[in-house]
Design an enzyme around this catalytic site. Structure first.
Site, PDB file in Angstrom:
ATOM      1  N   HIS A  55       0.844  -1.196   0.000  1.00 58.84           N
ATOM      2  CA  HIS A  55       0.000   0.000   0.000  1.00 58.84           C
ATOM      3  C   HIS A  55       0.880   1.247   0.000  1.00 58.84           C
ATOM      4  O   HIS A  55       2.030   1.213   0.451  1.00 58.84           O
ATOM      5  CB  HIS A  55      -0.902   0.020   1.237  1.00 58.84           C
ATOM      6  CG  HIS A  55      -1.985  -1.006   1.200  1.00 58.84           C
ATOM      7  ND1 HIS A  55      -3.012  -1.004   2.110  1.00 58.84           N
ATOM      8  CD2 HIS A  55      -2.203  -2.068   0.384  1.00 58.84           C
ATOM      9  CE1 HIS A  55      -3.831  -2.024   1.853  1.00 58.84           C
ATOM     10  NE2 HIS A  55      -3.348  -2.681   0.807  1.00 58.84           N
ATOM     11  N   GLU A  57       0.884   3.860   1.863  1.00 58.70           N
ATOM     12  CA  GLU A  57       1.368   4.248   3.189  1.00 58.70           C
ATOM     13  C   GLU A  57       2.567   3.411   3.614  1.00 58.70           C
ATOM     14  O   GLU A  57       3.539   3.934   4.172  1.00 58.70           O
ATOM     15  CB  GLU A  57       0.270   4.078   4.255  1.00 58.70           C
ATOM     16  CG  GLU A  57      -0.983   4.871   3.996  1.00 58.70           C
ATOM     17  CD  GLU A  57      -2.058   4.090   3.269  1.00 58.70           C
ATOM     18  OE1 GLU A  57      -3.227   4.215   3.656  1.00 58.70           O
ATOM     19  OE2 GLU A  57      -1.734   3.341   2.317  1.00 58.70           O
ATOM     20  N   CYS A  85      -6.103   1.675   5.856  1.00 51.52           N
ATOM     21  CA  CYS A  85      -6.720   0.428   6.327  1.00 51.52           C
ATOM     22  C   CYS A  85      -6.122   0.079   7.692  1.00 51.52           C
ATOM     23  O   CYS A  85      -5.219   0.761   8.193  1.00 51.52           O
ATOM     24  CB  CYS A  85      -6.460  -0.696   5.316  1.00 51.52           C
ATOM     25  SG  CYS A  85      -4.731  -1.230   5.262  1.00 51.52           S
ATOM     26  N   CYS A  88      -2.267  -0.538   7.567  1.00 53.94           N
ATOM     27  CA  CYS A  88      -1.492   0.691   7.456  1.00 53.94           C
ATOM     28  C   CYS A  88      -1.573   1.518   8.741  1.00 53.94           C
ATOM     29  O   CYS A  88      -0.583   2.100   9.173  1.00 53.94           O
ATOM     30  CB  CYS A  88      -1.953   1.498   6.252  1.00 53.94           C
ATOM     31  SG  CYS A  88      -1.540   0.695   4.685  1.00 53.94           S
TER      32      CYS A  88
END
Length: 146
Positions: A55, A57, A85, A88
């Site tokens: 992801h 992040e 999410c 993260c």
């Protein structure tokens, strides 16, 4: 308006999200800022890397920690186009991030629904910066694929 405000840095994260979009990745972008300077830029790479943890992040946190030579980002701010999410948010919490700013909320997978206490207690949280632009990009992406 000061030149380096939340909107300025969210625009930079949004540019990253557009790069992800162009690559067929879910359009999420992130930048890490230290002392009004971008020290890391990232976007989702889950398709390219065939890695569900890639992801924006996670990529940005890793890059910033490598640059700074330490795992804690308590002097940094993370700007991300979509609410993180749970995975993260956990990484953001462990990195002791100073400030988290996100654009669009994620009612399906956002951390605030499932793990509202995942962030470090001292992390400042700002929601909804460029919310409409960020949400519209996500909507366009998924409409194209249906």
């Amino acid at each position: 308006m000061e030149p380096f405000d939340d909107n300025y840095f969210m625009k930079k994260a949004f540019q990253e999200a557009k790069l992800a979009y162009e690559k067929g990745e879910v359009p999420v972008g992130a930048v890490v800022v230290a002392q009004n300077r971008i020290i890391a830029r990232a976007h989702n790479l889950t398709e390219m890397l065939t890695d569900v943890t890639a992801h924006a992040e996670m990529q940005a946190i890793t890059s910033a920690a490598n640059l700074l030579g330490g795992k804690y980002l308590n002097e940094c701010s993370l700007y991300v186009t979509l609410e993180p999410c749970v995975m993260c948010a956990g990484a953001i919490g462990w990195s002791q991030l100073g400030k988290l700013v996100y654009g669009a909320s994620d009612s399906k997978r956002g951390f605030s629904k499932f793990a509202p206490k995942a962030l470090h207690p001292k992390t400042e949280l700002v929601k909804g910066v460029m919310e409409e632009d960020c949400a519209d990009l996500m909507t366009a992406f998924f409409q194209e694929r249906r």
